[in-house]
Write a protein that holds these residues in place. Structure first.
Motif, PDB file in Angstrom:
ATOM      1  N   GLY A   1       6.049 -13.427 -19.390  1.00 17.06           N
ATOM      2  CA  GLY A   1       6.468 -12.265 -18.603  1.00 17.06           C
ATOM      3  C   GLY A   1       5.934 -10.972 -19.176  1.00 17.06           C
ATOM      4  N   GLY A   2       5.973 -10.838 -20.500  1.00 17.32           N
ATOM      5  CA  GLY A   2       5.475  -9.618 -21.148  1.00 17.32           C
ATOM      6  C   GLY A   2       3.984  -9.447 -20.979  1.00 17.32           C
ATOM      7  N   LEU A   3       3.235 -10.528 -21.156  1.00 16.60           N
ATOM      8  CA  LEU A   3       1.781 -10.459 -21.004  1.00 16.60           C
ATOM      9  C   LEU A   3       1.388 -10.169 -19.555  1.00 16.60           C
ATOM     10  CD1 LEU A   3       0.658 -13.468 -23.256  1.00 16.60           C
ATOM     11  CD2 LEU A   3       0.438 -11.019 -23.759  1.00 16.60           C
ATOM     12  N   GLY A   4       2.119 -10.762 -18.621  1.00 18.01           N
ATOM     13  CA  GLY A   4       1.802 -10.561 -17.210  1.00 18.01           C
ATOM     14  C   GLY A   4       2.058  -9.152 -16.727  1.00 18.01           C
ATOM     15  N   LYS A   5       2.926  -8.431 -17.434  1.00 20.07           N
ATOM     16  CA  LYS A   5       3.264  -7.063 -17.044  1.00 20.07           C
ATOM     17  C   LYS A   5       2.323  -6.020 -17.635  1.00 20.07           C
ATOM     18  CE  LYS A   5       7.286  -5.599 -17.666  1.00 20.07           C
ATOM     19  NZ  LYS A   5       8.486  -5.418 -18.495  1.00 20.07           N
ATOM     20  N   LEU A   6       1.464  -6.447 -18.536  1.00 22.23           N
ATOM     21  CA  LEU A   6       0.581  -5.486 -19.198  1.00 22.23           C
ATOM     22  C   LEU A   6      -0.309  -4.760 -18.198  1.00 22.23           C
ATOM     23  CD1 LEU A   6      -0.505  -7.448 -22.413  1.00 22.23           C
ATOM     24  CD2 LEU A   6       1.128  -5.558 -22.220  1.00 22.23           C
ATOM     25  N   LYS A   7      -0.731  -5.485 -17.178  1.00 28.14           N
ATOM     26  CA  LYS A   7      -1.537  -4.876 -16.125  1.00 28.14           C
ATOM     27  C   LYS A   7      -0.612  -4.397 -15.014  1.00 28.14           C
ATOM     28  CE  LYS A   7      -5.504  -5.690 -13.103  1.00 28.14           C
ATOM     29  NZ  LYS A   7      -6.472  -6.701 -12.596  1.00 28.14           N
ATOM     30  N   LYS A   8      -0.486  -3.086 -14.877  1.00 28.79           N
ATOM     31  CA  LYS A   8       0.419  -2.512 -13.892  1.00 28.79           C
ATOM     32  C   LYS A   8      -0.074  -2.781 -12.468  1.00 28.79           C
ATOM     33  CE  LYS A   8       3.138  -0.665 -16.948  1.00 28.79           C
ATOM     34  NZ  LYS A   8       4.510  -1.174 -17.124  1.00 28.79           N
ATOM     35  N   PRO A   9       0.844  -2.928 -11.515  1.00 32.14           N
ATOM     36  CA  PRO A   9       0.423  -3.168 -10.128  1.00 32.14           C
ATOM     37  C   PRO A   9      -0.342  -1.979  -9.560  1.00 32.14           C
ATOM     38  CG  PRO A   9       2.798  -2.817 -10.257  1.00 32.14           C
ATOM     39  CD  PRO A   9       2.311  -2.934 -11.660  1.00 32.14           C
ATOM     40  N   LYS A  10      -1.359  -2.259  -8.758  1.00 32.94           N
ATOM     41  CA  LYS A  10      -2.158  -1.200  -8.155  1.00 32.94           C
ATOM     42  C   LYS A  10      -1.323  -0.368  -7.195  1.00 32.94           C
ATOM     43  CE  LYS A  10      -6.363  -4.018  -8.413  1.00 32.94           C
ATOM     44  NZ  LYS A  10      -7.435  -4.710  -7.644  1.00 32.94           N
ATOM     45  N   SER A  11      -0.397  -1.019  -6.531  1.00 29.14           N
ATOM     46  CA  SER A  11       0.465  -0.317  -5.578  1.00 29.14           C
ATOM     47  C   SER A  11       1.853  -0.938  -5.628  1.00 29.14           C
ATOM     48  CB  SER A  11      -0.103  -0.417  -4.167  1.00 29.14           C
ATOM     49  OG  SER A  11       0.829   0.078  -3.214  1.00 29.14           O
ATOM     50  N   THR A  12       2.897  -0.094  -5.590  1.00 27.38           N
ATOM     51  CA  THR A  12       4.271  -0.606  -5.598  1.00 27.38           C
ATOM     52  C   THR A  12       4.810  -0.783  -4.186  1.00 27.38           C
ATOM     53  OG1 THR A  12       5.157   1.645  -5.755  1.00 27.38           O
ATOM     54  CG2 THR A  12       4.771   0.446  -7.833  1.00 27.38           C
ATOM     55  N   VAL A  13       3.958  -0.567  -3.196  1.00 29.03           N
ATOM     56  CA  VAL A  13       4.382  -0.709  -1.802  1.00 29.03           C
ATOM     57  C   VAL A  13       4.347  -2.174  -1.400  1.00 29.03           C
ATOM     58  CG1 VAL A  13       3.852  -0.137   0.593  1.00 29.03           C
ATOM     59  CG2 VAL A  13       3.543   1.578  -1.204  1.00 29.03           C
ATOM     60  N   PHE A  14       5.443  -2.650  -0.827  1.00 25.42           N
ATOM     61  CA  PHE A  14       5.436  -3.995  -0.260  1.00 25.42           C
ATOM     62  C   PHE A  14       6.398  -4.050   0.913  1.00 25.42           C
ATOM     63  CE2 PHE A  14       8.826  -4.139  -3.345  1.00 25.42           C
ATOM     64  CZ  PHE A  14       9.788  -4.958  -2.803  1.00 25.42           C
ATOM     65  N   TYR A  15       6.127  -4.982   1.795  1.00 25.74           N
ATOM     66  CA  TYR A  15       6.887  -5.062   3.032  1.00 25.74           C
ATOM     67  C   TYR A  15       7.603  -6.417   3.140  1.00 25.74           C
ATOM     68  CZ  TYR A  15       4.217  -0.883   4.047  1.00 25.74           C
ATOM     69  OH  TYR A  15       3.676   0.369   3.987  1.00 25.74           O
ATOM     70  N   ALA A  16       8.035  -6.749   4.331  1.00 23.10           N
ATOM     71  CA  ALA A  16       8.843  -7.967   4.502  1.00 23.10           C
ATOM     72  C   ALA A  16       8.095  -9.210   4.055  1.00 23.10           C
ATOM     73  CB  ALA A  16       9.270  -8.097   5.963  1.00 23.10           C
ATOM     74  N   ARG A  17       6.785  -9.264   4.344  1.00 18.39           N
ATOM     75  CA  ARG A  17       6.005 -10.440   3.987  1.00 18.39           C
ATOM     76  C   ARG A  17       6.026 -10.676   2.475  1.00 18.39           C
ATOM     77  NH1 ARG A  17      -0.395 -11.050   5.300  1.00 18.39           N
ATOM     78  NH2 ARG A  17      -0.320  -8.915   4.530  1.00 18.39           N
ATOM     79  N   GLU A  18       5.740  -9.621   1.710  1.00 20.06           N
ATOM     80  CA  GLU A  18       5.779  -9.733   0.254  1.00 20.06           C
ATOM     81  C   GLU A  18       7.188 -10.035  -0.244  1.00 20.06           C
ATOM     82  OE1 GLU A  18       2.160  -7.242   1.126  1.00 20.06           O
ATOM     83  OE2 GLU A  18       4.217  -7.341   1.864  1.00 20.06           O
TER      84      GLU A  18
END
Length: 479
Positions: A50-67
């Motif tokens: 979990g810690g390693l996977g979070k090192l790269k921040k998401p490009k966008s924090t926007v998500f909708y119903a599908r996500e």
């Protein structure tokens, strides 16, 4: 599809999984059990990944119903896969598939088990089985929303995807505050039950684990007799709390907001309590001859009705031996389930009532074609979008039920066993009838059949569509 935010949230889920797994480690230290090492290793692995996977921040924090649907489904699968590892590594489960079945059953609050001798398990494994009920009861994403801000105003999509019922609304303007209120009420009721069970003479371990099972309406016990070996007082406390956890949590919020009259007028709650009362009376009269007194018959009928309609799955008696009339009522209650917005499973009382009102309106329309009738529920008009979603839900439910029944019939068990096994897993109940009755288990099924039932448990807990969307190509297309 915003893959980066999905990855980020899944890494958050793994970090929370590490925290969850730390509790069985503590239990193993208290009871000096060697099985705790398995939980420590898996917890450390979850924390690292979990810690390693979070090192790269998401490009966008926007998500909708599908996500939202995708991340909820994947979160539950990930929690199940990682949560099964310590059970398997401890050596107390014959295979990883069986450990996975047990973990999915726990997290989805189903309570179906493959174990013949529960008491042979170590205390840390018993604790973990019951704790998974508590985690899954309110929902792990709801817990994360209560503690951490994830994606601003978009996180309502997570709550809608994970919460049971035809509609999900906010109790207060902010989703995070709504999640906190829900978990606050959830924790409060759990603590009260633990205290009351301690007063009845239970040990702290038993009171805690059984309260976890009741709060999540799960049903994993720590004794082979489920709840049958405990005192009548203990059973009565569990009966009351099973019913309480099957009520829509919006009702408790209304009491909290000092609106008791609105709470008491809650239509779904009144139908729910009415169904329970009617079922108890009918079963009591039907099983009267099987017990020494009317009170004893009433006591067991009340416990079993509460257990089945809330999809908890505890038992005080082998209802598989009851008359056919009583068994039929219990099977019908398996489908009805508890209220929307509760920790219970099943189709939900609100859906059943709305569907019945739709049938009534259709019959009226046949006689008076020009008369315009609307479906009203909770003093509001039910819009066409909700009516459409409920109709589609029933169609999808019937298709999954039929396909599952057909697939597990390849094991060549009797129809009643297969029919109630699917009902018990798809409705997140636990025990069925015959070979999967309250004194039996699901070990009678082959591994392929168990995977079908695992799918049913996840589909039932996530209200079908979040899991089904994983299998549609459109879901994975980039926007």
């Amino acid at each position: 599809m915003n893959y980066s935010i999905i990855r980020y949230i899944l890494c958050r889920v793994l970090e929370f999984q590490a925290l969850f797994l730390a509790l069985p480690c503590v239990v193993s230290l208290i009871y000096w059990e060697k099985e705790g090492w398995a939980y420590a290793i898996v917890a450390a692995s979850c924390l690292l990944i979990g810690g390693l996977g979070k090192l790269k921040k998401p490009k966008s924090t926007v998500f909708y119903a599908r996500e939202g649907f995708v991340v909820v489904s994947l979160s539950w699968i990930l929690l199940s896969v990682m949560g099964a590892l310590p059970l398997f590594l401890s050596g107390e489960f014959p295979s990883y598939a069986d450990a996975l079945f047990e973990t999915i059953s726990g997290l989805t609050t189903t309570g179906a088990s493959i174990l013949a001798d529960v008491e042979a398990l170590s205390k840390c494994n018993l604790f973990w089985r019951s704790f998974t009920h508590w985690i899954g009861g309110m929902g792990v994403l709801v817990l994360i929303l209560a503690i951490l801000p994830l994606a601003g105003g978009y996180n309502m999509h997570l709550m809608r995807a994970e919460s049971p019922g035809p509609t999900v609304g906010k109790l207060v303007p902010r989703v995070r505050h709504t999640a906190r209120l829900l978990y606050g009420m959830y924790i409060f009721l759990t603590v009260v039950q633990v205290i009351l069970l301690l007063i009845t003479g239970m040990s702290p371990f038993e009171a805690t684990t059984l309260s976890f099972g009741t709060a999540g309406t799960g049903g994993f016990g720590v004794l082979n007799s489920s709840i049958g070996s405990y005192s009548v007082f203990s059973q009565a406390v569990i009966t009351v709390f099973m019913i309480l956890f099957g009520i829509n949590f919006n009702v408790y919020y209304l009491f909290f907001a000092r609106k008791p009259m609105q709470a008491l007028k809650h239509e779904e709650m009144r139908y729910y309590l009415g169904i329970i009362l009617a079922a108890i009376v009918l079963i009591t009269l039907n099983i009267r001859g099987s017990f020494q007194s009317l009170f004893e018959a009433f006591h067991h009928a009340a416990f079993q009705v509460a257990s089945i309609i809330t999809t908890t799955g505890y038992s005080t008696a082998d209802f598989n031996l009851w008359p056919e009339f009583s068994r039929t009522i219990l099977v019908m209650l398996m489908f009805v389930g508890a209220c929307a917005g509760s920790t219970g499973g099943g189709i939900k009382v609100s859906r059943v009532i709305i569907m019945l009102k739709m049938v009534k309106n259709e019959l009226s329309h046949l006689i008076h074609p020009k008369r315009v009738r609307q479906v009203n529920f909770e003093s509001r008009v039910v819009n066409k979008e909700i009516l459409r979603s409920i109709s589609v839900f029933f169609i999808a439910y019937a298709l999954i039920y039929g396909a599952s029944l057909l697939l597990i019939s390849l094991d060549n068990l009797d129809f009643t066993t297969n029919f109630t096994a699917v009902a018990a897993t798809l409705n997140n109940i636990g025990p069925g009838l015959n070979d999967v009755g309250p004194v039996s288990n699901f070990a009678v099924y082959s591994q392929p059949a168990k995977f079908v039932l695992m799918f049913d448990m996840l589909a039932g807990r996530l209200e079908l569509f979040p899991l089904l969307l994983l299998f549609t190509p459109y879901t994975w297309k980039r926007s």
